[in-house]
Design a protein around this motif. Structure first.
Motif, PDB file in Angstrom:
ATOM      1  N   PHE A   1       0.816  -1.215   0.000  1.00 15.42           N
ATOM      2  CA  PHE A   1       0.000   0.000   0.000  1.00 15.42           C
ATOM      3  C   PHE A   1       0.849   1.265   0.000  1.00 15.42           C
ATOM      4  O   PHE A   1       2.018   1.261   0.383  1.00 15.42           O
ATOM      5  N   VAL A   2       0.198   2.349  -0.430  1.00 19.21           N
ATOM      6  CA  VAL A   2       0.691   3.715  -0.255  1.00 19.21           C
ATOM      7  C   VAL A   2      -0.456   4.523   0.329  1.00 19.21           C
ATOM      8  O   VAL A   2      -1.582   4.482  -0.186  1.00 19.21           O
ATOM      9  N   PHE A   3      -0.194   5.234   1.405  1.00 22.22           N
ATOM     10  CA  PHE A   3      -1.192   6.104   2.038  1.00 22.22           C
ATOM     11  C   PHE A   3      -0.850   7.541   1.716  1.00 22.22           C
ATOM     12  O   PHE A   3       0.295   7.971   1.887  1.00 22.22           O
ATOM     13  N   GLY A   4      -1.825   8.307   1.218  1.00 18.71           N
ATOM     14  CA  GLY A   4      -1.614   9.710   0.905  1.00 18.71           C
ATOM     15  C   GLY A   4      -2.589  10.585   1.662  1.00 18.71           C
ATOM     16  O   GLY A   4      -3.725  10.166   1.937  1.00 18.71           O
TER      17      GLY A   4
ATOM     18  N   THR B   1       3.232   8.132   1.779  1.00 19.83           N
ATOM     19  CA  THR B   1       4.183   7.211   2.394  1.00 19.83           C
ATOM     20  C   THR B   1       4.987   6.521   1.305  1.00 19.83           C
ATOM     21  O   THR B   1       4.678   6.606   0.124  1.00 19.83           O
ATOM     22  N   GLN B   2       6.022   5.829   1.709  1.00 21.91           N
ATOM     23  CA  GLN B   2       6.703   4.921   0.809  1.00 21.91           C
ATOM     24  C   GLN B   2       5.771   3.744   0.517  1.00 21.91           C
ATOM     25  O   GLN B   2       4.692   3.631   1.095  1.00 21.91           O
ATOM     26  N   VAL B   3       6.213   2.865  -0.372  1.00 23.14           N
ATOM     27  CA  VAL B   3       5.488   1.615  -0.595  1.00 23.14           C
ATOM     28  C   VAL B   3       5.780   0.699   0.590  1.00 23.14           C
ATOM     29  O   VAL B   3       6.933   0.393   0.877  1.00 23.14           O
ATOM     30  N   PHE B   4       4.722   0.299   1.285  1.00 24.23           N
ATOM     31  CA  PHE B   4       4.867  -0.601   2.426  1.00 24.23           C
ATOM     32  C   PHE B   4       4.187  -1.930   2.129  1.00 24.23           C
ATOM     33  O   PHE B   4       3.177  -1.980   1.435  1.00 24.23           O
ATOM     34  N   THR B   5       4.740  -2.990   2.692  1.00 23.12           N
ATOM     35  CA  THR B   5       4.072  -4.286   2.717  1.00 23.12           C
ATOM     36  C   THR B   5       3.514  -4.483   4.120  1.00 23.12           C
ATOM     37  O   THR B   5       4.261  -4.419   5.104  1.00 23.12           O
ATOM     38  N   VAL B   6       2.207  -4.684   4.220  1.00 21.44           N
ATOM     39  CA  VAL B   6       1.576  -4.901   5.520  1.00 21.44           C
ATOM     40  C   VAL B   6       1.211  -6.378   5.635  1.00 21.44           C
ATOM     41  O   VAL B   6       0.643  -6.963   4.714  1.00 21.44           O
TER      42      VAL B   6
ATOM     43  N   SER C   1      -7.838  12.053   2.681  1.00 25.25           N
ATOM     44  CA  SER C   1      -6.755  11.079   2.614  1.00 25.25           C
ATOM     45  C   SER C   1      -7.244   9.855   1.859  1.00 25.25           C
ATOM     46  O   SER C   1      -8.447   9.664   1.686  1.00 25.25           O
ATOM     47  N   GLY C   2      -6.304   9.028   1.416  1.00 26.95           N
ATOM     48  CA  GLY C   2      -6.688   7.803   0.726  1.00 26.95           C
ATOM     49  C   GLY C   2      -5.582   6.770   0.796  1.00 26.95           C
ATOM     50  O   GLY C   2      -4.405   7.106   0.935  1.00 26.95           O
ATOM     51  N   VAL C   3      -5.975   5.500   0.711  1.00 28.19           N
ATOM     52  CA  VAL C   3      -5.000   4.423   0.678  1.00 28.19           C
ATOM     53  C   VAL C   3      -5.168   3.649  -0.628  1.00 28.19           C
ATOM     54  O   VAL C   3      -6.273   3.267  -1.001  1.00 28.19           O
ATOM     55  N   PHE C   4      -4.055   3.459  -1.333  1.00 28.95           N
ATOM     56  CA  PHE C   4      -3.985   2.587  -2.506  1.00 28.95           C
ATOM     57  C   PHE C   4      -3.396   1.270  -2.016  1.00 28.95           C
ATOM     58  O   PHE C   4      -2.275   1.246  -1.490  1.00 28.95           O
ATOM     59  N   ILE C   5      -4.131   0.182  -2.189  1.00 33.93           N
ATOM     60  CA  ILE C   5      -3.686  -1.095  -1.652  1.00 33.93           C
ATOM     61  C   ILE C   5      -4.040  -2.222  -2.610  1.00 33.93           C
ATOM     62  O   ILE C   5      -5.122  -2.232  -3.197  1.00 33.93           O
ATOM     63  N   GLY C   6      -3.115  -3.150  -2.812  1.00 31.15           N
ATOM     64  CA  GLY C   6      -3.363  -4.238  -3.760  1.00 31.15           C
ATOM     65  C   GLY C   6      -2.473  -5.437  -3.495  1.00 31.15           C
ATOM     66  O   GLY C   6      -1.597  -5.417  -2.620  1.00 31.15           O
ATOM     67  N   GLY C   7      -2.699  -6.486  -4.273  1.00 33.90           N
ATOM     68  CA  GLY C   7      -1.883  -7.684  -4.177  1.00 33.90           C
ATOM     69  C   GLY C   7      -2.104  -8.484  -2.913  1.00 33.90           C
ATOM     70  O   GLY C   7      -1.182  -9.141  -2.418  1.00 33.90           O
ATOM     71  N   LEU C   8      -3.337  -8.455  -2.358  1.00 34.27           N
ATOM     72  CA  LEU C   8      -3.603  -9.200  -1.131  1.00 34.27           C
ATOM     73  C   LEU C   8      -3.460 -10.697  -1.391  1.00 34.27           C
ATOM     74  O   LEU C   8      -4.080 -11.251  -2.299  1.00 34.27           O
TER      75      LEU C   8
END
Length: 305
Positions: A161-164, A223-228, A255-262
């Motif tokens: 994810f990236v959170f902006g 944020t940077q690209v994080f793996t959660v 604000s928004g979160v881009f998240i993928g590849g679960l």
């Protein structure tokens, strides 16, 4: 019906031409495009979940357990492809994500540049109990996706994810992002802080100011690209996940979160987040340049013989 919005991103360096006299030269590749498809009608969860899951994720969604909190009229969420933000200044990390979904505290119909210091939409979707407990204060404009699932193997699930946020860097009343697996939030910065622009967190964001923003997207901070990674409760056969964002206390500054590849993973302890290394934009071009140069040198040696 879904609405499409193309966001043009700064071009990445590439190999453009080979000149016998001038030698080899690097030139930009065609610009990549971040495409956001906002969800405006129908079953939002049914549209979002397939885009959230990685191919071959190992996750089986339990039918009938899907939940969604959000505003269709305000285009509060959507799916995306082509998330590859390259800084126009030439400095700073390239932010690249697998295809996925975007959840916001306002609207996912985002401008293609950072246009305002206070970009705001107020969908009025109310609070989210999980996020309110996490923040220790009331939440507003919540946008949440949840479902139950089973896995054939694996001890955890993870996504990138990236959170902006436009709360960065000035606001003390901030937005928040949560990644809850079996009721536990694993979305925390490496230092333990919640994913929000709380006091003391400026080092966790990359500055993207209006007027000189290096990244072609709304939000003053990224944020940077994080793996959660969220650990699965071994006592359960069926697991739950909730991914959510919301305003805390007020309803302004989105604000928004881009998240993928679960997907499932084999991590068995700890959980939480860590940075994901992204190759420099020119890495593949330089590799290709080196291989091509070796090929030319080899041909010259063969001619000399």
């Amino acid at each position: 019906m879904n609405k499409h919005r193309n966001i043009r991103i700064a071009s990445a360096p590439g190999l453009a031409a080979i000149g016998l006299a001038a030698g080899l030269a690097l030139a930009p590749l065609p610009a990549a495009a971040l495409t956001i498809t906002t969800v405006t009608t129908g079953d939002a969860a049914a549209q979002l979940i397939p885009s959230l899951l990685a191919p071959g994720s190992g996750i089986t969604v339990v039918p009938g357990t899907e939940t969604y909190q959000g505003s269709l009229a305000d285009e509060q969420s959507g799916t995306y492809t082509g998330f590859n933000l390259v800084p126009s200044s030439g400095s700073g990390p390239t932010l690249a994500l697998p295809n996925g979904i975007v959840l916001t505290s306002g609207t996912a119909n985002l401008p293609m540049t950072n246009t305002l210091n206070q970009f705001t939409a107020m969908p009025g979707t109310g609070s989210n109990a999980l996020l309110s407990t996490l923040a220790g204060s009331n939440t507003n404009d919540a946008n949440a996706l949840g479902f139950s699932f089973t896995v054939a193997s694996g001890n955890s699930v993870q996504a990138q994810f990236v959170f902006g946020t436009d709360e960065f860097p000035t606001q003390s009343v901030t937005d928040i992002f949560g990644f809850f697996v079996d009721g536990v939030n694993y979305a925390k910065f490496p230092g333990g802080e919640l994913i929000s622009n709380t006091s003391g967190n400026p080092t966790n964001f990359i500055s993207n100011p209006v007027g000189t923003s290096p990244y072609g997207i709304e939000y003053n901070g990224l944020t940077q690209v994080f793996t959660v990674t969220g650990l699965l409760d071994p006592a359960l056969l069926t697991h739950t996940i909730v991914i959510a964002v919301a305003d805390t206390s007020d309803s302004i500054f989105d604000s928004g979160v881009f998240i993928g590849g679960l997907t499932t993973s084999t991590v068995t302890d700890g959980g939480g987040i860590g940075t994901t290394d992204v190759p420099e934009p020119a890495t593949l071009s330089v590799l290709g340049l080196g291989l091509l140069g070796l090929g030319i040198a080899r041909r010259r040696r063969q001619r000399a013989r």
